[in-house]
Design an enzyme around this catalytic site. Structure first.
Site, PDB file in Angstrom:
ATOM      1  N   LEU A 204       0.919  -1.149   0.138  1.00 20.05           N
ATOM      2  CA  LEU A 204      -0.039   0.074  -0.103  1.00 20.05           C
ATOM      3  C   LEU A 204       0.735   1.185  -0.011  1.00 20.05           C
ATOM      4  CD1 LEU A 204      -2.566  -0.706   2.852  1.00 20.05           C
ATOM      5  CD2 LEU A 204      -3.199  -0.630   0.619  1.00 20.05           C
ATOM      6  N   HIS A 205       0.593   2.017  -0.799  1.00 20.99           N
ATOM      7  CA  HIS A 205       1.504   3.400  -0.854  1.00 20.99           C
ATOM      8  C   HIS A 205       0.533   4.575  -1.260  1.00 20.99           C
ATOM      9  CE1 HIS A 205       2.180   2.507  -5.039  1.00 20.99           C
ATOM     10  NE2 HIS A 205       2.806   3.659  -5.088  1.00 20.99           N
TER      11      HIS A 205
END
Ligand code: UD1
Length: 372
Positions: A204-205
């Site tokens: 996730l980013h």
């Protein structure tokens, strides 16, 4: 033919590598590699050069992090003298990061032609910084190389002339297929004490997921629930690491459940092995939607849209948004399902760079004829 390539952030390295390898076989081409320094940590940059066999950048602009305006402006101002000095026949940019746009804009103002690799992807979501980068880079480009047929439709709808667009396939997949056997042999599962097909891999980013507190807490809560069914392994991007620390999310799992295992960002080869052997991947990355589709690993995309719809129609991708119940339910379905072979995606066959290079050479020859 003097070519200058631009890389800046992690997903750029595997896209440029096959093109540089292919060009190295052409005596008429000289290549220069510029790294903007958008990503600079060893684990976000150098390890990829080593594993992909990319030559050390000829020039490192060392711009580092900053707001969008700061980073884009800094790249432009330090890149301009480099471009003036080298005066290439063509600038090759890949993907949709700030470095892609900043260098394209600089080149366009100086009249240097641009080739954009991975052109025409659209999420139709202007809140995504990459969407702005894609739209503007494409409008500035002279040659647009696409990975899937709908990209050409997007470009033509925006008024880009069809004779500038070439459907060549996916250079990121060229790298994946070249190094797949190497990845199959590494012992990362043993090192992390994981069993094949018996863990979920998470990345996730996206700012829309991790910078928004309530959204991020909801996703983490979904991951914790999934972790009570199957080990969850989560290599953490630096942006996400900062948010986890800020929100104090490091500790405290559901009572009786398993913790999410946070690990450092992984290199290209270890991450590929982790993907290949995962029961499922949960992600908001663009490239991972593509890689899982080729590796036939179920991909649950924690986003409302994707600029890569072919991974949904012909790959293994499902879009679930950020709602906790939908994420958990998709993970449970992936756990219960028998894995069918995805139909496969045309031209994602390891030969995209081999298609790109002759097109560039012939473009150059006709330009030379035109100026004689
Ligand atoms: C960038 C790209 C995104 C891509 C992603 C892949 C843009 C707008 N975004 O997002 O499209 O999917 O890279 O990783 O270009 N940081 C470090 N070390 C590094 C790099 C960054 O600690 O080597 C930290 C910094 O605090 C920085 C933050 O991460 O402020 C975000 O980095 P940045 O390059 O601005 O955006 P990404 O989220 O990495």
């Amino acid at each position: 033919m003097k070519i200058m390539h631009i890389v800046g952030a992690r997903p750029n390295f595997m896209k440029i590598s096959p093109i540089m390898r292919e060009m190295a076989r052409c005596p008429e081409i000289t290549q220069t590699l510029v790294h903007t320094g958008q990503h600079y940590d060893e684990k976000m940059s150098k390890v990829f050069f080593d594993e992909l066999g990319l030559s050390k950048p000829d020039i490192d602009l060392e711009v580092g992090s900053g707001s969008h305006a700061q980073q884009t402006a800094r790249i432009m101002s330090v890149f301009e003298p480099v471009l003036l000095d080298f005066n290439p026949d063509l600038l090759v940019v890949v993907g949709d990061v700030n470095s892609t746009l900043a260098c394209s804009l600089t080149a366009s103002k100086l009249g240097v032609p641009i080739a954009h690799v991975e052109a025409g992807l659209r999420s139709f979501d202007r809140s995504m910084p990459e969407e702005t980068n894609r739209l503007l880079t494409d409008v500035l480009s002279d040659l647009l190389f696409t990975t899937s047929p709908e990209a050409e439709d997007n470009l033509c709808r925006e008024g880009i002339a069809a004779d500038k667009i070439f459907f060549v396939g996916n250079t990121m997949i060229d790298s994946l297929l070249r190094l797949k056997e190497t990845a199959a042999k590494v012992d990362i599962l043993k090192r992390l004490n994981l069993r094949p097909q018996a863990y979920a891999l998470v990345t996730l980013h996206r700012p829309s997921n991790v910078d928004n507190e309530s959204v991020f807490r909801g996703i983490v809560s979904a991951l914790k629930e999934i972790a009570s069914h199957i080990p969850v392994i989560f290599p953490v991007h630096p942006r996400t690491r900062q948010r986890i620390a800020a929100l104090a999310l490091e500790s405290g799992g559901p009572s009786g459940g398993n913790e999410i295992r946070l690990i450092e960002p992984q290199g290209y080869i270890d991450f590929m092995k982790l993907t290949m052997e995962a029961a499922m991947v949960l992600t908001d990355s663009g490239g991972i939607q593509e890689e899982t589709s080729v590796l036939n690993v179920p991909c649950i995309t924690i986003r409302k849209n994707t600029e890569r719809p072919i991974t949904v129609t012909r790959g293994t991708n499902v879009l679930v948004g950020t709602d906790k119940e939908r994420i958990v339910s998709a993970a449970k379905s992936a756990l219960g399902a028998t894995r069918a072979e995805a139909p496969g995606i045309p031209f994602w066959d390891g030969m995209a760079a081999e298609r790109i290079v002759p097109i560039l050479l012939s473009w150059h020859r006709s330009r030379q004829k035109g100026t004689q």
